[in-house]
Design an enzyme around this catalytic site. Structure first.
Site, PDB file in Angstrom:
ATOM      1  N   TRP A   4      26.961  50.036  36.293  1.00 42.15           N
ATOM      2  CA  TRP A   4      27.716  49.047  37.069  1.00 42.15           C
ATOM      3  C   TRP A   4      28.911  49.677  37.778  1.00 42.15           C
ATOM      4  O   TRP A   4      29.605  50.522  37.224  1.00 42.15           O
ATOM      5  CB  TRP A   4      28.209  47.943  36.139  1.00 42.15           C
ATOM      6  CG  TRP A   4      29.224  47.023  36.762  1.00 42.15           C
ATOM      7  CD1 TRP A   4      30.575  47.206  36.820  1.00 42.15           C
ATOM      8  CD2 TRP A   4      28.959  45.794  37.422  1.00 42.15           C
ATOM      9  NE1 TRP A   4      31.171  46.155  37.481  1.00 42.15           N
ATOM     10  CE2 TRP A   4      30.201  45.267  37.859  1.00 42.15           C
ATOM     11  CE3 TRP A   4      27.794  45.072  37.688  1.00 42.15           C
ATOM     12  CZ2 TRP A   4      30.308  44.050  38.540  1.00 42.15           C
ATOM     13  CZ3 TRP A   4      27.904  43.864  38.372  1.00 42.15           C
ATOM     14  CH2 TRP A   4      29.139  43.372  38.789  1.00 42.15           C
ATOM     15  N   ASP A  22      35.253  47.279  42.099  1.00 40.25           N
ATOM     16  CA  ASP A  22      36.322  47.515  43.066  1.00 40.25           C
ATOM     17  C   ASP A  22      36.579  48.987  43.400  1.00 40.25           C
ATOM     18  O   ASP A  22      36.632  49.836  42.505  1.00 40.25           O
ATOM     19  CB  ASP A  22      37.647  46.958  42.553  1.00 40.25           C
ATOM     20  CG  ASP A  22      37.592  45.503  42.188  1.00 40.25           C
ATOM     21  OD1 ASP A  22      36.494  44.923  42.219  1.00 40.25           O
ATOM     22  OD2 ASP A  22      38.646  44.939  41.853  1.00 40.25           O
ATOM     23  N   TRP A  55      28.871  44.127  34.181  1.00 35.77           N
ATOM     24  CA  TRP A  55      30.315  44.309  34.096  1.00 35.77           C
ATOM     25  C   TRP A  55      30.751  44.418  32.643  1.00 35.77           C
ATOM     26  O   TRP A  55      30.251  43.716  31.772  1.00 35.77           O
ATOM     27  CB  TRP A  55      31.021  43.131  34.770  1.00 35.77           C
ATOM     28  CG  TRP A  55      32.506  43.273  34.811  1.00 35.77           C
ATOM     29  CD1 TRP A  55      33.238  43.859  35.798  1.00 35.77           C
ATOM     30  CD2 TRP A  55      33.431  42.841  33.818  1.00 35.77           C
ATOM     31  NE1 TRP A  55      34.574  43.815  35.484  1.00 35.77           N
ATOM     32  CE2 TRP A  55      34.728  43.195  34.276  1.00 35.77           C
ATOM     33  CE3 TRP A  55      33.310  42.193  32.589  1.00 35.77           C
ATOM     34  CZ2 TRP A  55      35.892  42.906  33.557  1.00 35.77           C
ATOM     35  CZ3 TRP A  55      34.462  41.913  31.859  1.00 35.77           C
ATOM     36  CH2 TRP A  55      35.730  42.266  32.341  1.00 35.77           C
ATOM     37  N   THR A  97      42.028  47.678  38.558  1.00 37.43           N
ATOM     38  CA  THR A  97      42.240  48.174  39.910  1.00 37.43           C
ATOM     39  C   THR A  97      43.651  48.705  40.147  1.00 37.43           C
ATOM     40  O   THR A  97      44.628  48.161  39.637  1.00 37.43           O
ATOM     41  CB  THR A  97      41.936  47.051  40.911  1.00 37.43           C
ATOM     42  OG1 THR A  97      40.577  46.657  40.738  1.00 37.43           O
ATOM     43  CG2 THR A  97      42.139  47.503  42.344  1.00 37.43           C
TER      44      THR A  97
END
Length: 647
Positions: free
Chosen positions: A131, A134, A158, A194
């Site tokens: 997977w 971002d 995820w 992120t």
């Protein structure tokens, strides 16, 4: 050796600061590749050759369908098997796949290995397996482009999020490096989420990223290269006194994430923004710092828009009003936010006040979250960076899947990244950004066929003689007779909308017309990318750019929505588009990139040599003249770094 002094005093510099009608063969550029990729080039060319010989059209012909050029020609015979894919839901974390596009319970289609293997892209960036979501901290450093990304090293769903890392010399061919950061501290145990890179005035790098703590609180952390002299930036060190920022009073513990790249203020301080919300108002918090360790929160907000919900992955950057590289005089500023509520990226252009750290949109009616989007298809959590190598701003975006999670698990991977896009201010409209594949994309172009001045009569389709149609770069221009346009009577389609229309099969006086890609011989599977012109009661024309997935696949466990939006067409402009077809991903750029649509499609039959390209005009009242160039595209070389064992 770890750098004991990664942070330096502030500086005054600033980061932003030949068989068919009209068919000919067109030239292609020669690609210059660093020596490190030469061996891989030969392997990739050999693989591309095998793909290209699977099958081709050997004719160009015109077919007219009594019921319209896109009438259905077959039905779905295969029966799916029952399956309940695992969906963790919004509470499990950010940017996970929860199958919201597909409406809850799904039936997993019995894909075979040949079909699933075809879906993997050839020139879009993706890991070898598992997977990805971002994009994180892209930058250019010591001759290398660096790309970090959210990654699950353990599965194709995820979870267990860490930072993957790859490097490139040209933004096209990539070498995978070891994981940059893993979830090994109390402040990021639930995920290294992120973040963004900032390059200081002397070239040193700092990275701010969101960590999810053991208790699930979102905090901001600092990291930096262990060896700043290493051009590959293989090893990273987390600041020993992380976190450097925690949610301020009034902000929820899970509503504080995704720090931006820092920019310099007129006072010589570094400034960042972090996404959040207050009730249903999306906001961008603002902090100043001199050392990336101590921060001062500003009294105001960079921006806020009621009703837009949580803002993720906020981005803030300058663009030049003269269409240059976004620095100097005549600069506007862009605020972009990824809306967690609907998983779309919205942007607006406006004016920035350096003194108080606030930003005001030029046109409130198209403010962030209520107006323009980067992309009207599947595209989220985008991140831009300024490329000092070529003096341009480059945009990345996460392209998720629109099939079932069960299919992702079976094929062993999920998600890709968009082709890097160059961003410019659209001087002609003054409201839009222009997005366009970086120039290096053209280096993948191989054999080209050109179809000049092809007339597509109303209700017609014209198959194009293209050898292999699963890796393509298509540029097309469409001309309409102005006298005929004026004579067409206004109709009820003045309120046309791509998403709620009947797709490419819905016939109007002035549309739809465009191209069918990934279409099989009988067009039982096809993905139309097209224009539709609606004429209002006062004779005004409104042009729409759409992508129709409704017949893209016979499989039952894929999303088949219709994407698109209006696109400005100014006086004297012909309609133009560019389409990048890369197996299961289609990136479409309308009017030079004013409107962009990214689609994921999963055909069962229109794959390998069975995939075709077709011109179509499903309008009832006008013929269309088309000129098309179609390049076969080579595969990019995305491999482990050749000396990975020694790193």
């Amino acid at each position: 050796m770890v750098d004991s002094n990664p942070l330096l005093p502030v500086s005054s510099s600033n980061e932003s600061s030949d068989s068919g009608p009209g068919q000919v063969t067109c030239r292609r550029p020669i690609k210059v590749v660093p020596s490190i990729f030469v061996g891989m080039l030969a392997v990739g060319f050999f693989a591309a050759f095998f793909i290209s010989i699977n099958g081709s059209d050997d004719y160009v012909d015109v077919h007219r369908d009594r019921g319209g050029s896109l009438a259905s020609t077959s039905s779905v015979d295969n029966k799916p098997t029952a399956s309940q894919p695992v969906s963790r839901g919004p509470g499990a974390g950010v940017s996970e796949k929860s199958n919201l596009r597909l409406g809850g319970h799904l039936l997993a289609y019995p894909w075979n290995n040949s079909m699933l293997s075809w879906q993997r892209t050839a020139f879009h960036f993706q890991p070898e397996k598992n997977w990805m979501n971002d994009p994180n901290g892209p930058l250019f450093y010591k001759g290398w482009y660096h790309f970090f990304y959210q990654y699950n090293p353990n599965a194709a769903v995820w979870g267990d999020i860490v930072w993957g890392h790859a490097v490139s010399k040209d933004l096209i061919d990539w070498l995978h490096l070891p994981l940059a950061m893993v979830a090994d501290q109390w402040y990021d145990k639930n995920g290294v989420w992120t973040g963004s890179a900032t390059v200081l005035h002397d070239g040193k790098i700092v990275m701010l990223y969101t960590g999810s703590t053991i208790e699930g609180v979102q905090v901001q952390n600092l990291a930096y290269p262990a060896n700043q002299s290493d051009p590959l930036l293989v090893h990273w060190v987390k600041y020993p006194h992380n976190p450097v920022l925690v949610p301020p009073p009034g902000i929820g513990p899970d509503d504080f994430r995704d720090p931006t790249t820092a920019w310099l203020t007129s006072e010589g301080k570094w400034r960042i923004s972090i996404g959040s919300k207050i009730n249903k108002t999306g906001i961008a918090l603002v902090y100043d710092t001199e050392d990336f360790i101590n921060y001062e929160i500003l009294d105001g907000l960079l921006h806020a828009v009621p009703g837009t919900g949580m803002w993720e992955c906020v981005d803030f950057f300058p663009v030049s009003k003269t269409g240059k590289n976004g620095s100097g005089h005549g600069v506007k500023h862009v605020v972009k936010a990824s809306l967690d509520d609907n998983r779309h990226d919205y942007y607006a252009i406006g004016t920035y006040n350096d003194k108080n750290g606030t930003w005001i949109p030029d046109r409130p009616e198209i403010d962030v979250g209520v107006g323009l989007r980067y992309d009207y298809g599947i595209f989220y959590a985008a991140k831009s960076f300024y490329d000092p190598n070529k003096k341009r701003r480059v945009l990345w975006g996460w392209i998720g899947e629109s099939d079932s999670e069960a299919a992702d698990v079976k094929k062993g991977w999920a998600s890709v990244q968009s082709i890097p896009r160059m961003i410019l201010f659209d001087e002609k409209t003054g409201t839009h950004l222009l997005q366009w594949p970086v120039e290096e994309t053209d280096s993948l172009r191989l054999k080209c066929k050109e179809f000049n001045q092809v007339t597509i009569q109303a209700g017609s389709v014209i198959p194009l003689d293209v050898d292999s149609a699963t890796q393509l770069d298509i540029e097309a221009e469409f001309k309409l007779d102005n006298e005929v346009l004026e004579k067409v009577i206004a109709s009820s389609d003045a309120s046309f909308d791509c998403k709620t229309s009947g797709g490419a099969a819905e016939r109007g006086a002035l549309g739809p017309f465009g191209l069918l890609v990934l279409a099989d011989e009988s067009r039982s599977e096809q993905t139309p990318v097209y224009f539709y012109i609606a004429k209002g009661p006062e004779g005004n024309l409104n042009t729409f750019f759409c992508s129709d997935q409704s017949r893209s696949s016979k499989a039952s466990d894929v999303d088949k929505r219709i994407y698109g939006s209006s696109v400005p067409v100014l006086e004297g402009e012909n309609l133009s588009l560019r389409i990048l077809v890369d197996h299961s991903i289609i990136e479409s750029y309308g009017q030079g990139g004013r409107t962009v649509i990214t689609s994921r499609v999963y055909p069962m039959e229109a794959i390998y040599g069975a995939a075709k390209v077709v011109l179509f005009n499903n309008a009832t009242g006008i013929d269309v003249n088309a000129s098309v160039k179609i390049w076969q595209m080579n595969s990019a070389f995305i491999q482990p770094y050749p000396l990975i064992h020694s790193l």
